[in-house]
Scaffold this motif. Structure first.
Motif, short mmCIF file in Angstrom:
data_model
loop_
_atom_site.label_atom_id
_atom_site.label_comp_id
_atom_site.label_asym_id
_atom_site.label_seq_id
_atom_site.Cartn_x
_atom_site.Cartn_y
_atom_site.Cartn_z
N ARG A 147 0.82 -1.21 0.00
CA ARG A 147 0.00 0.00 0.00
C ARG A 147 0.86 1.27 0.00
NH1 ARG A 147 -5.32 1.12 1.28
NH2 ARG A 147 -5.74 3.23 2.06
N GLY A 148 0.56 2.17 -0.94
CA GLY A 148 1.29 3.43 -1.04
C GLY A 148 2.41 3.43 -2.05
N ASP A 149 2.80 2.25 -2.56
CA ASP A 149 3.82 2.19 -3.60
C ASP A 149 3.25 2.75 -4.90
OD1 ASP A 149 5.79 1.13 -2.02
OD2 ASP A 149 5.35 -0.95 -2.55
N ILE A 150 4.02 3.59 -5.56
CA ILE A 150 3.53 4.32 -6.73
C ILE A 150 4.35 3.97 -7.96
CG2 ILE A 150 3.17 6.62 -7.73
CD1 ILE A 150 3.03 7.61 -4.73
N CYS A 151 3.68 3.76 -9.08
CA CYS A 151 4.33 3.59 -10.38
C CYS A 151 3.88 4.75 -11.28
CB CYS A 151 3.97 2.27 -11.03
SG CYS A 151 4.51 0.82 -10.09
N ILE A 152 4.82 5.37 -11.97
CA ILE A 152 4.51 6.50 -12.85
C ILE A 152 4.89 6.13 -14.27
CG2 ILE A 152 5.01 8.92 -13.38
CD1 ILE A 152 5.64 9.32 -10.41
N VAL A 153 3.95 6.26 -15.18
CA VAL A 153 4.18 5.93 -16.59
C VAL A 153 3.80 7.14 -17.45
CG1 VAL A 153 3.64 4.37 -18.48
CG2 VAL A 153 3.63 3.51 -16.12
N PRO A 154 4.76 7.79 -18.09
CA PRO A 154 4.44 8.92 -18.97
C PRO A 154 3.59 8.48 -20.15
CG PRO A 154 6.80 8.86 -18.43
CD PRO A 154 6.21 7.56 -17.98
N ALA A 155 2.78 9.40 -20.68
CA ALA A 155 1.93 9.10 -21.84
C ALA A 155 2.79 8.64 -23.01
CB ALA A 155 1.14 10.34 -22.22
N GLY A 156 2.34 7.58 -23.69
CA GLY A 156 3.04 7.07 -24.84
C GLY A 156 4.23 6.20 -24.51
N LEU A 181 9.15 11.54 -15.72
CA LEU A 181 10.05 10.39 -15.65
C LEU A 181 9.28 9.12 -15.25
CD1 LEU A 181 13.01 12.06 -13.73
CD2 LEU A 181 12.83 11.65 -16.19
N PRO A 182 9.55 7.99 -15.90
CA PRO A 182 8.94 6.73 -15.48
C PRO A 182 9.54 6.28 -14.15
CG PRO A 182 10.53 6.34 -17.23
CD PRO A 182 10.42 7.84 -17.09
N LYS A 183 8.69 5.82 -13.24
CA LYS A 183 9.16 5.40 -11.92
C LYS A 183 8.47 4.10 -11.53
CE LYS A 183 11.89 8.87 -10.86
NZ LYS A 183 13.33 8.71 -10.54
N PHE A 184 9.18 3.25 -10.77
CA PHE A 184 8.63 1.98 -10.29
C PHE A 184 8.80 1.90 -8.79
CE2 PHE A 184 9.23 -2.55 -9.24
CZ PHE A 184 8.00 -3.02 -9.64
N ARG A 185 7.67 1.74 -8.08
CA ARG A 185 7.66 1.56 -6.63
C ARG A 185 8.37 2.70 -5.90
NH1 ARG A 185 10.22 -1.97 -4.11
NH2 ARG A 185 8.88 -1.81 -2.29
N VAL A 186 7.91 3.94 -6.12
CA VAL A 186 8.42 5.07 -5.35
C VAL A 186 7.38 5.42 -4.30
CG1 VAL A 186 9.85 5.98 -7.19
CG2 VAL A 186 7.46 6.70 -7.04
N ARG A 187 7.81 6.16 -3.30
CA ARG A 187 6.90 6.61 -2.25
C ARG A 187 6.90 8.13 -2.21
NH1 ARG A 187 5.16 2.17 0.98
NH2 ARG A 187 3.71 3.76 1.74
N HIS A 188 5.70 8.70 -2.07
CA HIS A 188 5.59 10.15 -1.93
C HIS A 188 4.30 10.44 -1.19
CE1 HIS A 188 5.15 14.41 -3.01
NE2 HIS A 188 6.46 14.40 -3.16
#
Length: 243
Positions: A25-34, A75-82
């Motif tokens: 819970r709370g782990d974040i993944c960021i995927v830019p468009a495209g 930026l693409p990110k895998f399992r970051v916390r914020h």
């Protein structure tokens, strides 16, 4: 963002890179468009997935963060916390479930706050002074004009014109107006009216057919923009021109 109370195995493939680890819970993944990506989990995991519309992203970059969308890269990110991103995400999820008073306004404010956090913490800016300040080149303007004239009888979306220059919708519109003095939409209308004037003067085609050939949806649609541009109805213009 993960909503799992206990760690769960998550696999994400991003281009040639592979991320494989527990996610809780709370782990974040960021995927830019495209950005190509692949996710896989092994059981009934729970996530909240938030997609920010590209046009909304561009407008917020300009209006809220005072940045040009073409000069910022998420930026693409895998399992970051914020903490702030997590809190805003949960607030959006709660609003989706409850739908409280002034829901649309509230969601818009949360999206703005979330996007600003992404700008501040998960992006890089690039120096592109020439592109951001120099306007469109003569070659680009000629390419756009040729495309418009070739497709004038069809529906032309501003996004199509932006793609010709490999710019975002927002950035293209701003630079186009800077170069031409009018918005892309207004320029498109002007070109449709100019073609209608030519056909009214040089042919005996029915006005409704001329409207279709110029990309207007109807006789009245042509009439509205024609009167605004010339002060005359299409019929009156044709009579004055002696066609």
């Amino acid at each position: 963002m993960s909503l799992n109370s206990a760690p769960s195995h998550l696999l994400q493939i991003e281009g040639n890179r592979q991320h494989n680890s527990p996610c809780t819970r709370g782990d974040i993944c960021i995927v830019p468009a495209g950005h190509p990506f692949f996710w896989q989990w092994q059981r009934e995991d729970r996530y909240v997935r938030i997609q920010i519309d590209l046009q909304c992203f561009e407008q917020l970059a300009q209006e809220v963060a005072n940045l040009d969308a073409n000069c910022i890269e998420l930026l693409p990110k895998f399992r970051v916390r914020h903490l702030q991103v997590e809190q805003i995400s949960l607030m959006l999820l709660d609003e989706l479930k409850s739908g409280g008073l002034a829901g649309h306004l509230y969601v818009s404010s949360l999206v703005s706050a979330l996007t600003v956090q992404l700008f501040r913490n998960f992006s890089v800016t690039e120096s592109r002074t020439v592109l951001c300040e120099g306007g469109l080149s003569d070659r680009q303007l000629l390419q756009i004009a040729d495309y418009i004239h070739e497709h004038l009888a069809q529906e032309i979306k501003i996004a199509e014109l932006a793609e010709l220059t490999r710019m975002s919708h927002f950035h293209f519109s701003r630079l186009f107006k800077q170069a031409i003095g009018v918005s892309p939409h207004q320029y498109l209308i002007e070109q449709r009216v100019e073609r209608a004037k030519h056909l009214l003067k040089q042919t005996q085609l029915p006005i409704v057919e001329i409207a279709m050939l110029c990309g207007f949806s109807s006789h009245s649609h042509l009439g509205k923009w024609f009167r605004q541009g010339t002060g005359l109805s299409p019929k009156a213009y044709r009579i004055n021109q002696g066609a």
